[in-house]
Design an enzyme around this catalytic site. Sequence first.
Site, PDB file in Angstrom:
ATOM      1  N   GLY A  59       0.811  -1.215   0.000  1.00  0.00           N
ATOM      2  CA  GLY A  59       0.000   0.000   0.000  1.00  0.00           C
ATOM      3  C   GLY A  59       0.839   1.255   0.000  1.00  0.00           C
ATOM      4  O   GLY A  59       0.586   2.201  -0.757  1.00  0.00           O
ATOM      5  N   ASP A  60       1.865   1.278   0.848  1.00  0.00           N
ATOM      6  CA  ASP A  60       2.754   2.439   0.899  1.00  0.00           C
ATOM      7  C   ASP A  60       3.482   2.641  -0.423  1.00  0.00           C
ATOM      8  O   ASP A  60       3.601   3.766  -0.924  1.00  0.00           O
ATOM      9  CB  ASP A  60       3.784   2.257   2.016  1.00  0.00           C
ATOM     10  CG  ASP A  60       3.178   2.379   3.394  1.00  0.00           C
ATOM     11  OD1 ASP A  60       2.808   3.496   3.771  1.00  0.00           O
ATOM     12  OD2 ASP A  60       3.069   1.360   4.084  1.00  0.00           O
ATOM     13  N   SER A  61       3.991   1.550  -0.988  1.00  0.00           N
ATOM     14  CA  SER A  61       4.772   1.658  -2.214  1.00  0.00           C
ATOM     15  C   SER A  61       3.922   2.102  -3.393  1.00  0.00           C
ATOM     16  O   SER A  61       4.364   2.885  -4.236  1.00  0.00           O
ATOM     17  CB  SER A  61       5.441   0.319  -2.527  1.00  0.00           C
ATOM     18  OG  SER A  61       6.349  -0.033  -1.485  1.00  0.00           O
TER      19      SER A  61
ATOM     20  N   ALA B 188       1.302   4.015  -3.151  1.00  0.00           N
ATOM     21  CA  ALA B 188       1.081   5.448  -2.937  1.00  0.00           C
ATOM     22  C   ALA B 188       2.312   6.249  -3.354  1.00  0.00           C
ATOM     23  O   ALA B 188       2.186   7.333  -3.943  1.00  0.00           O
ATOM     24  CB  ALA B 188       0.748   5.709  -1.468  1.00  0.00           C
ATOM     25  N   SER B 189       3.497   5.722  -3.070  1.00  0.00           N
ATOM     26  CA  SER B 189       4.732   6.407  -3.453  1.00  0.00           C
ATOM     27  C   SER B 189       4.811   6.596  -4.960  1.00  0.00           C
ATOM     28  O   SER B 189       5.164   7.676  -5.452  1.00  0.00           O
ATOM     29  CB  SER B 189       5.953   5.599  -2.980  1.00  0.00           C
ATOM     30  OG  SER B 189       5.945   5.431  -1.584  1.00  0.00           O
TER      31      SER B 189
END
Length: 397
Positions: free
Chosen positions: A167-169, A171-172
């Site tokens: 999820g973080d990646s 978004a990045s």
Amino acid sequence: MSGPLKGIRVIEIGTLIAAPFAARVMAEFGADVIKIEAPVNGDPIRKWRKLHEGTSLWWYLQSRNKKSLSVNLKSAQGIALIKQLAAEADVLIENMKPGALESLGLGWDVLQEINPKLTLVRISGYGQTGPYKDRPGFGAIGEAMGGIRYTTGEPGGVPARAGISLGDSLASLHAVIGALMSLLRVKTGQGLGQVVDVSLVESVFNLMESLVPEYDLLGHVRERSGGALPGIAPSNTYPTRDAGYVVIAGNSNPIFKRLMHAIGRADLADDPAFEHNDGRVQQVALLDAAIAGWTSLHGMEHVLAVLEQAGVPSGRIYSIADIVADPHYQARDMILSAQLPGGVKVKMPGIVPKLSDTPGEIRWQGPALGAHTVEVLSGLGLDEAEIRRLQQEGVVQ
């Protein structure tokens, strides 16, 4: 520095994964990235996952090519320094909770007045607006609410995590895309800077293919399917004789025929019922059983050799040990050698994507906390005495 982003200055006010990964990508392609870190401990990722002599190996990767400026953002002088940096920056990336930047006196209205050409990239759990905007949001929650956790795992089993901070990646990467779009607008004279609002939930949701129209028109809810690809057949994970698993994608019409001939099932290859995907999907269990019946009789190397000869997409499931040893990864410069403090050499992943004329590069690994404080502040015009005073007063480290 070189690269397509040479001359672009990025200020990163972020911790852990989402904003730092986005800034890392820009740094790898030439941007001058100044990472703002709190004094004493800095970014918590310095202590995450596996450590080498007290520092996270992830840190050295996540912060390569960045300059570390350690500033106390709870001090008025610290905020003043950030404003000075923002006045000369092209992009500011942050992943604090919505409203946190405003509470520091660094809201969009302030930054826009300081630098009308600045792009502000904001990454948060749910976005800067909406009824959930004030909820704390981590990548795992983005994966859950974005839909990918529901569809991941074995049929009828517990929804599974992908094994990385997906999820973080995601978004990045959306943040980088948004930042570049905004920069293009500014650099081509089409407009001023703007806010790029990236949500963890929406970044995951953006990858969820046709789930919405399938549900809306057909009432279909895509469920967990293990290694299979629902609605596309045959494509699954199959066992081999030596206890390994092979992924086979025989889902286009000509590839399906080649696959069936390769496994000795000409009867299935020539069956009119399987000429198109919709027909194959109706009897996917039969097709999967036929393929698994063949793969389970042979070792991995034999299976891969036969399918490669037949032109059928297939591959073993790689562990990190397989990746590091693979000659294709090595030939593509995806496994590079880096040097840590003290001269210790370690392998690190290479850079993606590959640009023919202006490729990315690694200039240094993640720096020590505040390693570039003096350099950055000197660039703002502060003299040695003023920098020493700020250090003594705990404004910078």
